[in-house]
Design a protein around this motif. Structure first.
Motif, PDB file in Angstrom:
ATOM      1  N   HIS A  66      47.074 -24.385-102.967  1.00 41.90           N
ATOM      2  CA  HIS A  66      46.061 -24.314-103.679  1.00 41.90           C
ATOM      3  C   HIS A  66      46.288 -22.785-102.836  1.00 41.90           C
ATOM      4  CE1 HIS A  66      41.267 -23.453-103.231  1.00 41.90           C
ATOM      5  NE2 HIS A  66      42.037 -22.986-101.772  1.00 41.90           N
ATOM      6  N   ILE A  67      46.690 -22.141-101.885  1.00 38.08           N
ATOM      7  CA  ILE A  67      46.663 -20.812-101.860  1.00 38.08           C
ATOM      8  C   ILE A  67      47.366 -19.611-102.796  1.00 38.08           C
ATOM      9  CG2 ILE A  67      47.250 -19.074-100.086  1.00 38.08           C
ATOM     10  CD1 ILE A  67      44.749 -20.973 -98.759  1.00 38.08           C
ATOM     11  N   SER A  68      47.623 -19.963-103.244  1.00 39.54           N
ATOM     12  CA  SER A  68      48.259 -19.587-104.337  1.00 39.54           C
ATOM     13  C   SER A  68      47.248 -19.438-105.305  1.00 39.54           C
ATOM     14  CB  SER A  68      49.728 -19.999-104.724  1.00 39.54           C
ATOM     15  OG  SER A  68      50.032 -21.314-105.337  1.00 39.54           O
ATOM     16  N   GLY A  69      47.166 -20.666-105.768  1.00 35.76           N
ATOM     17  CA  GLY A  69      46.156 -20.228-106.893  1.00 35.76           C
ATOM     18  C   GLY A  69      45.043 -19.305-106.344  1.00 35.76           C
ATOM     19  N   VAL A  70      44.397 -19.021-105.367  1.00 28.49           N
ATOM     20  CA  VAL A  70      43.296 -18.107-105.233  1.00 28.49           C
ATOM     21  C   VAL A  70      43.541 -17.341-105.220  1.00 28.49           C
ATOM     22  CG1 VAL A  70      42.270 -17.174-103.500  1.00 28.49           C
ATOM     23  CG2 VAL A  70      41.696 -19.372-103.376  1.00 28.49           C
ATOM     24  N   LEU A 130      37.303 -33.097-106.604  1.00 24.48           N
ATOM     25  CA  LEU A 130      37.815 -32.698-107.802  1.00 24.48           C
ATOM     26  C   LEU A 130      38.786 -33.958-108.494  1.00 24.48           C
ATOM     27  CD1 LEU A 130      38.754 -30.654-109.984  1.00 24.48           C
ATOM     28  CD2 LEU A 130      39.875 -29.206-108.108  1.00 24.48           C
ATOM     29  N   ILE A 131      39.906 -34.333-107.170  1.00 24.53           N
ATOM     30  CA  ILE A 131      40.423 -35.285-107.810  1.00 24.53           C
ATOM     31  C   ILE A 131      40.028 -37.240-108.493  1.00 24.53           C
ATOM     32  CG2 ILE A 131      42.372 -36.943-106.808  1.00 24.53           C
ATOM     33  CD1 ILE A 131      42.777 -34.313-104.554  1.00 24.53           C
ATOM     34  N   ILE A 132      38.610 -37.084-106.777  1.00 24.19           N
ATOM     35  CA  ILE A 132      38.213 -37.887-108.103  1.00 24.19           C
ATOM     36  C   ILE A 132      38.185 -37.791-109.094  1.00 24.19           C
ATOM     37  CG2 ILE A 132      36.284 -39.495-107.477  1.00 24.19           C
ATOM     38  CD1 ILE A 132      36.506 -38.776-104.211  1.00 24.19           C
ATOM     39  N   ALA A 133      37.032 -36.768-109.172  1.00 22.86           N
ATOM     40  CA  ALA A 133      36.398 -37.018-111.634  1.00 22.86           C
ATOM     41  C   ALA A 133      37.555 -36.589-111.797  1.00 22.86           C
ATOM     42  CB  ALA A 133      35.471 -35.520-111.007  1.00 22.86           C
ATOM     43  N   ARG A 134      38.262 -35.885-111.671  1.00 25.94           N
ATOM     44  CA  ARG A 134      39.711 -36.308-112.669  1.00 25.94           C
ATOM     45  C   ARG A 134      40.368 -37.370-112.729  1.00 25.94           C
ATOM     46  NH1 ARG A 134      40.126 -33.309-116.211  1.00 25.94           N
ATOM     47  NH2 ARG A 134      42.218 -32.935-116.266  1.00 25.94           N
ATOM     48  N   ALA A 135      40.210 -38.628-111.738  1.00 23.99           N
ATOM     49  CA  ALA A 135      41.088 -39.475-111.683  1.00 23.99           C
ATOM     50  C   ALA A 135      39.810 -40.791-112.358  1.00 23.99           C
ATOM     51  CB  ALA A 135      41.412 -39.912-110.395  1.00 23.99           C
ATOM     52  N   SER A 136      38.994 -40.439-112.614  1.00 24.71           N
ATOM     53  CA  SER A 136      38.069 -41.457-113.134  1.00 24.71           C
ATOM     54  C   SER A 136      37.911 -41.158-114.783  1.00 24.71           C
ATOM     55  CB  SER A 136      36.703 -40.995-112.380  1.00 24.71           C
ATOM     56  OG  SER A 136      35.926 -39.700-112.850  1.00 24.71           O
ATOM     57  N   PHE A 187      35.734 -24.499-106.153  1.00 26.94           N
ATOM     58  CA  PHE A 187      36.676 -25.133-105.982  1.00 26.94           C
ATOM     59  C   PHE A 187      37.521 -25.413-105.455  1.00 26.94           C
ATOM     60  CE2 PHE A 187      37.041 -24.202-111.076  1.00 26.94           C
ATOM     61  CZ  PHE A 187      37.130 -25.594-111.218  1.00 26.94           C
ATOM     62  N   THR A 188      37.267 -24.409-103.990  1.00 28.36           N
ATOM     63  CA  THR A 188      37.997 -24.772-102.800  1.00 28.36           C
ATOM     64  C   THR A 188      36.732 -25.994-102.373  1.00 28.36           C
ATOM     65  OG1 THR A 188      38.568 -22.592-102.195  1.00 28.36           O
ATOM     66  CG2 THR A 188      38.321 -23.997-100.306  1.00 28.36           C
TER      67      THR A 188
END
Length: 365
Positions: free
Chosen positions: A308-312, A90-96, A81-82
């Motif tokens: 992102h850091i908090s997610g990790v 990830l952003i492109i896939a979600r936006a599509s 995911f990083t």
């Protein structure tokens, strides 16, 4: 090849690449720590050298990786995911319009496949290598005049005495303190390896520096037999030495575990920890899926919000909490406070359901 199929192959390839990297890193760390531990405990032995330490650790490594496999998938998913986030994929896939389930499907399928292969193929190999490592370590670092083995056939013990030695066999043996044995047979030999007496008893118990046998039928070398209420046979073995010699569950192949449990149970040997280990192996692919879902839950959330850091950090903390919960349930199963299937499957089922629920909430709002 459709775009959807090509995307799934790409995501699956990237996922396995990161999991493979996490696997190699975990293997290296496990090897270093295991070599350090073996070196510290055997540094005063005559056979102590780098080759012996490295060989033992390499043989033990596959078994160590069995236990760390869920964390391999946790860290591999975090890395996946990083990478997807940093490259904006990830952003492109979600936006599509690609759903979270389409994005995760290749990784989840790969996790189940790899988990099943580890259970059915890797674990039997690792159990064999682990047994070889223990035998090699004992042959190099320990010199024993007295021998002890606990197997499906019960307890076998050989101990030297000032006039020779004796061999003790018991059909059943408890893992309690004090050790209790069922239907023991003791054969006394002199220094010329000649049998001088045979004692058959109904039961026995390990006392302080002796075996206390009860309801004993003794046969001398003259073939004269007589009955005794009890006899005492000196021994240097202690309770912890015998308990430690119960065969480790991880040293038994997945394919042999079920038969081992049935035979041991019929012999009166304790089997709870073996039943627990068997169901833990069956439930391990689901636990690995739960680790992937945990990493995905926080990875998707913080990819959107930028934290992102908090997610990790949250993924790692949640993974370790799941591991602690799984170990707690394992202890309850081994102590017979819960049935082994319930104790083994509960952590993976609960964590997977929570992960699915959170992802559904995130996907559908």
């Amino acid at each position: 090849m459709t775009l959807n199929t090509r995307l799934k192959k790409y995501l699956g390839h990237q996922f396995l690449l990161w999991v493979g990297g996490a696997f190699i890193f975990t293997a290296f760390i496990s090897l270093v720590f295991d070599m350090s531990e073996i070196a510290q405990t055997n540094s005063n032995k005559e056979a102590f050298n780098f080759f012996n330490i490295a060989l033992i650790s390499l043989m033990r490594l596959p078994n160590l990786l069995n236990e760390t496999l869920p964390f391999v998938f946790l860290f591999g998913t975090i890395g996946f995911f990083t990478k997807m986030r940093n490259s904006n994929e990830l952003i492109i896939a979600r936006a599509s319009g690609i759903s979270v389930w389409q994005f995760l499907a290749p990784g989840l399928a790969a996790t189940l496949l790899v988990g099943s292969c580890f259970m059915m193929l890797w674990q039997p190999i690792s159990s064999y290598l682990y047994m070889q490592s223990e035998q090699y370590k004992e042959s190099k670092f320990y010199e024993k005049n007295n021998q002890l083995k606990i197997s499906q056939n019960g307890l076998w013990l050989r101990e030297n005495t000032k006039d020779g030695f004796y061999i003790l066999h018991a059909e059943s043996v408890s893992e309690t303190n004090p050790i209790q044995i069922g239907n023991p047979v003791v054969m006394q030999f002199n220094n010329q390896n000649q049998l001088i007496s045979r004692a058959t008893a109904k039961s026995g118990i390990l006392g302080f520096q002796n075996w206390h046998l009860k309801n004993v039928l003794v046969q001398e070398e003259t073939l004269e037999t007589f009955q005794k209420d009890s006899i005492y046979i000196p021994t240097k073995f202690k309770t912890d030495q015998i308990v430690d010699n119960f065969q480790a569950p991880s040293s038994i192949s997945f394919w042999d575990l079920h038969d081992f449990i049935n035979i041991s149970e019929a012999s009166g040997l304790p089997v709870k920890k073996y039943e627990m280990y068997f169901h833990l192996l069956l439930a391990r692919p689901l636990l690995m899926v739960a680790m992937v879902l945990i990493a995905a839950t926080f990875g998707l959330k913080h990819a959107r919000s930028g934290g992102h850091i908090s997610g990790v950090v949250l993924s790692v903390i949640s993974g370790f909490l799941l591991f602690i919960f799984a170990e707690f349930m394992k202890t309850l199963g081994e102590l017979a406070m819960l049935s082994p299937p319930l104790a083994a499957w509960t952590p993976g089922v609960i964590a997977s359901l929570l992960g699915i629920t959170l992802l559904l909430h995130r996907e559908d709002g």
